[in-house]
Design an enzyme around this catalytic site. Structure first.
Site, PDB file in Angstrom:
ATOM      1  N   GLU A 278     -25.962 -53.643  26.795  1.00 34.99           N
ATOM      2  CA  GLU A 278     -25.476 -53.687  25.421  1.00 34.99           C
ATOM      3  C   GLU A 278     -26.610 -53.231  24.526  1.00 34.99           C
ATOM      4  O   GLU A 278     -27.763 -53.629  24.724  1.00 34.99           O
ATOM      5  CB  GLU A 278     -25.040 -55.116  25.054  1.00 34.99           C
ATOM      6  CG  GLU A 278     -24.404 -55.271  23.690  1.00 34.99           C
ATOM      7  CD  GLU A 278     -25.383 -55.535  22.548  1.00 34.99           C
ATOM      8  OE1 GLU A 278     -24.947 -55.525  21.390  1.00 34.99           O
ATOM      9  OE2 GLU A 278     -26.586 -55.750  22.814  1.00 34.99           O
TER      10      GLU A 278
ATOM     11  N   LYS B 160     -23.595 -50.364  14.183  1.00 39.39           N
ATOM     12  CA  LYS B 160     -24.085 -51.151  13.052  1.00 39.39           C
ATOM     13  C   LYS B 160     -23.771 -50.382  11.770  1.00 39.39           C
ATOM     14  O   LYS B 160     -24.584 -49.616  11.255  1.00 39.39           O
ATOM     15  CB  LYS B 160     -25.587 -51.399  13.187  1.00 39.39           C
ATOM     16  CG  LYS B 160     -26.014 -52.002  14.514  1.00 39.39           C
ATOM     17  CD  LYS B 160     -25.466 -53.402  14.707  1.00 39.39           C
ATOM     18  CE  LYS B 160     -26.225 -54.430  13.909  1.00 39.39           C
ATOM     19  NZ  LYS B 160     -25.807 -55.807  14.289  1.00 39.39           N
TER      20      LYS B 160
ATOM     21  N   ASP C  88     -27.556 -51.457  20.237  1.00 41.39           N
ATOM     22  CA  ASP C  88     -27.113 -51.301  18.851  1.00 41.39           C
ATOM     23  C   ASP C  88     -27.587 -49.965  18.302  1.00 41.39           C
ATOM     24  O   ASP C  88     -28.725 -49.552  18.567  1.00 41.39           O
ATOM     25  CB  ASP C  88     -27.709 -52.410  17.981  1.00 41.39           C
ATOM     26  CG  ASP C  88     -27.525 -53.787  18.592  1.00 41.39           C
ATOM     27  OD1 ASP C  88     -26.483 -54.390  18.339  1.00 41.39           O
ATOM     28  OD2 ASP C  88     -28.436 -54.245  19.325  1.00 41.39           O
TER      29      ASP C  88
ATOM     30  N   GLU D 242     -22.906 -51.058  20.269  1.00 40.37           N
ATOM     31  CA  GLU D 242     -22.474 -51.715  19.038  1.00 40.37           C
ATOM     32  C   GLU D 242     -22.818 -50.829  17.847  1.00 40.37           C
ATOM     33  O   GLU D 242     -23.977 -50.457  17.651  1.00 40.37           O
ATOM     34  CB  GLU D 242     -23.121 -53.086  18.863  1.00 40.37           C
ATOM     35  CG  GLU D 242     -22.643 -53.763  17.589  1.00 40.37           C
ATOM     36  CD  GLU D 242     -23.283 -55.112  17.315  1.00 40.37           C
ATOM     37  OE1 GLU D 242     -23.242 -55.546  16.143  1.00 40.37           O
ATOM     38  OE2 GLU D 242     -23.828 -55.728  18.250  1.00 40.37           O
TER      39      GLU D 242
ATOM     40  N   HIS E 168     -28.166 -57.846  27.187  1.00 40.21           N
ATOM     41  CA  HIS E 168     -28.103 -57.823  25.728  1.00 40.21           C
ATOM     42  C   HIS E 168     -29.354 -57.170  25.128  1.00 40.21           C
ATOM     43  O   HIS E 168     -30.448 -57.688  25.265  1.00 40.21           O
ATOM     44  CB  HIS E 168     -27.974 -59.262  25.221  1.00 40.21           C
ATOM     45  CG  HIS E 168     -27.831 -59.403  23.751  1.00 40.21           C
ATOM     46  ND1 HIS E 168     -28.746 -60.091  22.982  1.00 40.21           N
ATOM     47  CD2 HIS E 168     -26.882 -58.952  22.905  1.00 40.21           C
ATOM     48  CE1 HIS E 168     -28.350 -60.077  21.718  1.00 40.21           C
ATOM     49  NE2 HIS E 168     -27.230 -59.388  21.650  1.00 40.21           N
ATOM     50  N   ARG E 169     -29.142 -56.004  24.527  1.00 39.21           N
ATOM     51  CA  ARG E 169     -30.263 -55.181  24.032  1.00 39.21           C
ATOM     52  C   ARG E 169     -31.221 -54.860  25.180  1.00 39.21           C
ATOM     53  O   ARG E 169     -32.439 -54.781  24.990  1.00 39.21           O
ATOM     54  CB  ARG E 169     -30.988 -55.868  22.870  1.00 39.21           C
ATOM     55  CG  ARG E 169     -30.068 -56.281  21.726  1.00 39.21           C
ATOM     56  CD  ARG E 169     -30.786 -57.024  20.616  1.00 39.21           C
ATOM     57  NE  ARG E 169     -29.813 -57.753  19.790  1.00 39.21           N
ATOM     58  CZ  ARG E 169     -30.113 -58.665  18.886  1.00 39.21           C
ATOM     59  NH1 ARG E 169     -31.378 -58.976  18.656  1.00 39.21           N
ATOM     60  NH2 ARG E 169     -29.169 -59.279  18.188  1.00 39.21           N
TER      61      ARG E 169
ATOM     62  N   HIS F 200     -31.464 -52.964  16.251  1.00 37.39           N
ATOM     63  CA  HIS F 200     -30.464 -53.937  15.824  1.00 37.39           C
ATOM     64  C   HIS F 200     -30.449 -54.167  14.317  1.00 37.39           C
ATOM     65  O   HIS F 200     -29.403 -54.087  13.675  1.00 37.39           O
ATOM     66  CB  HIS F 200     -30.695 -55.275  16.539  1.00 37.39           C
ATOM     67  CG  HIS F 200     -29.722 -56.340  16.128  1.00 37.39           C
ATOM     68  ND1 HIS F 200     -29.951 -57.188  15.062  1.00 37.39           N
ATOM     69  CD2 HIS F 200     -28.507 -56.697  16.629  1.00 37.39           C
ATOM     70  CE1 HIS F 200     -28.929 -58.003  14.917  1.00 37.39           C
ATOM     71  NE2 HIS F 200     -28.037 -57.733  15.869  1.00 37.39           N
TER      72      HIS F 200
ATOM     73  N   ASP G  16     -29.310 -62.264  27.427  1.00 37.06           N
ATOM     74  CA  ASP G  16     -30.686 -61.768  27.295  1.00 37.06           C
ATOM     75  C   ASP G  16     -31.417 -61.785  28.638  1.00 37.06           C
ATOM     76  O   ASP G  16     -32.461 -61.150  28.783  1.00 37.06           O
ATOM     77  CB  ASP G  16     -31.481 -62.657  26.321  1.00 37.06           C
ATOM     78  CG  ASP G  16     -30.984 -62.579  24.888  1.00 37.06           C
ATOM     79  OD1 ASP G  16     -30.428 -61.541  24.503  1.00 37.06           O
ATOM     80  OD2 ASP G  16     -31.156 -63.587  24.157  1.00 37.06           O
TER      81      ASP G  16
END
Length: 243
Positions: free
Chosen positions: A34, A111, A36, A109, A7-8, A49, A229
């Site tokens: 993943e 945004k 953003d 993702e 995640h990120r 993000h 994470d």
């Protein structure tokens, strides 16, 4: 076997949405990343993000009010470990140049909050096609108009709606927008939802799954992936379960 998406990047141990975090995700053998994306003032796709740079950098203001050259001067690791590290906000193109040399998959993702302006979607799709990475990308967003637009323009790229609250028969909703998967908040994702969705051909990748009991639940339920994470911790737990 459930896949593990960082995640990120490996954001539990490295500054989120930076190349440092992405490199670490690969090093600890995550299956995917993943991240953003949003646009700068001059229309460049950058990986960050929040709508503002305040939380993660030494700057202040909205991402959309910075040019690329201005945003590149910020330290994206400023609030991580008391600023001991230095990292730029990467562009999606910089990420893709590295990503295509790996064996990872990537969940991008989007945004975006508009239903009329598809500049971000078009630029992201163009970059994916430039690097011929269509079969290794999943596009997700809380803006379901955004990913449906992507489905119409690039039907070969997988899409998955993000949602925070309970959704009745999410597999039916996913099929309605021609999505292959769903990305629910882990607290809005009971075990039966995972099982029923996947029995109906819809992949489930809950986020952000950090607690051991939640990871075990999703691993045992056979979720397509977990977004976490702490990818190294999740991988070791998956191995210990023999899954």
């Amino acid at each position: 076997m459930s896949l593990i998406f960082a995640h990120r990047g490996a954001s539990g141990t490295h500054p989120e949405n930076t190349m440092l975090s992405f490199y670490e995700a690969e090093r600890v053998k995550a299956d995917g990343i993943e991240l953003d994306v949003q646009l700068t003032k001059d229309g460049e796709v950058v990986i960050i993000h929040d709508e503002t740079v305040d939380r993660t950098t030494d700057g202040k203001g909205k991402v959309k009010d910075f040019t690329l050259s201005e945003i590149k001067k910020l330290n994206a690791a400023h609030h991580f470990q008391k600023g001991r590290l230095k990292a730029e906000i990467p562009t999606l193109e910089e990420f893709m140049e590295w990503f295509v040399k790996t064996d990872l998959v990537c969940n991008i993702e989007l945004k975006t909050y508009t239903v009329e302006n598809n500049e971000l979607e078009n630029k992201v799709l163009d970059l994916i096609k430039k690097f011929r990475a269509e079969d290794r990308i999943i596009l997700s967003s809380f803006n379901h108009y955004s990913i449906y637009y992507c489905r119409l323009r690039a039907p070969e790229i997988e899409i998955a709606p993000l949602f925070m609250e309970g959704l009745y028969q999410p597999w039916a909703y996913a099929k309605g927008i021609r999505a292959e998967g769903i990305h629910p908040y882990h607290k809005a994702c009971p075990t039966q939802l995972v099982i029923q969705s996947q029995e109906n051909g819809i992949k489930v990748r809950p986020f952000t799954v950090n607690k051991e009991k939640d990871l075990i639940r999703f691993f045992q339920a056979g979720a397509e992936a977990v977004i976490t994470d702490y990818p190294e911790r999740a991988r070791r737990l998956r191995e210990s379960l023999g899954l």
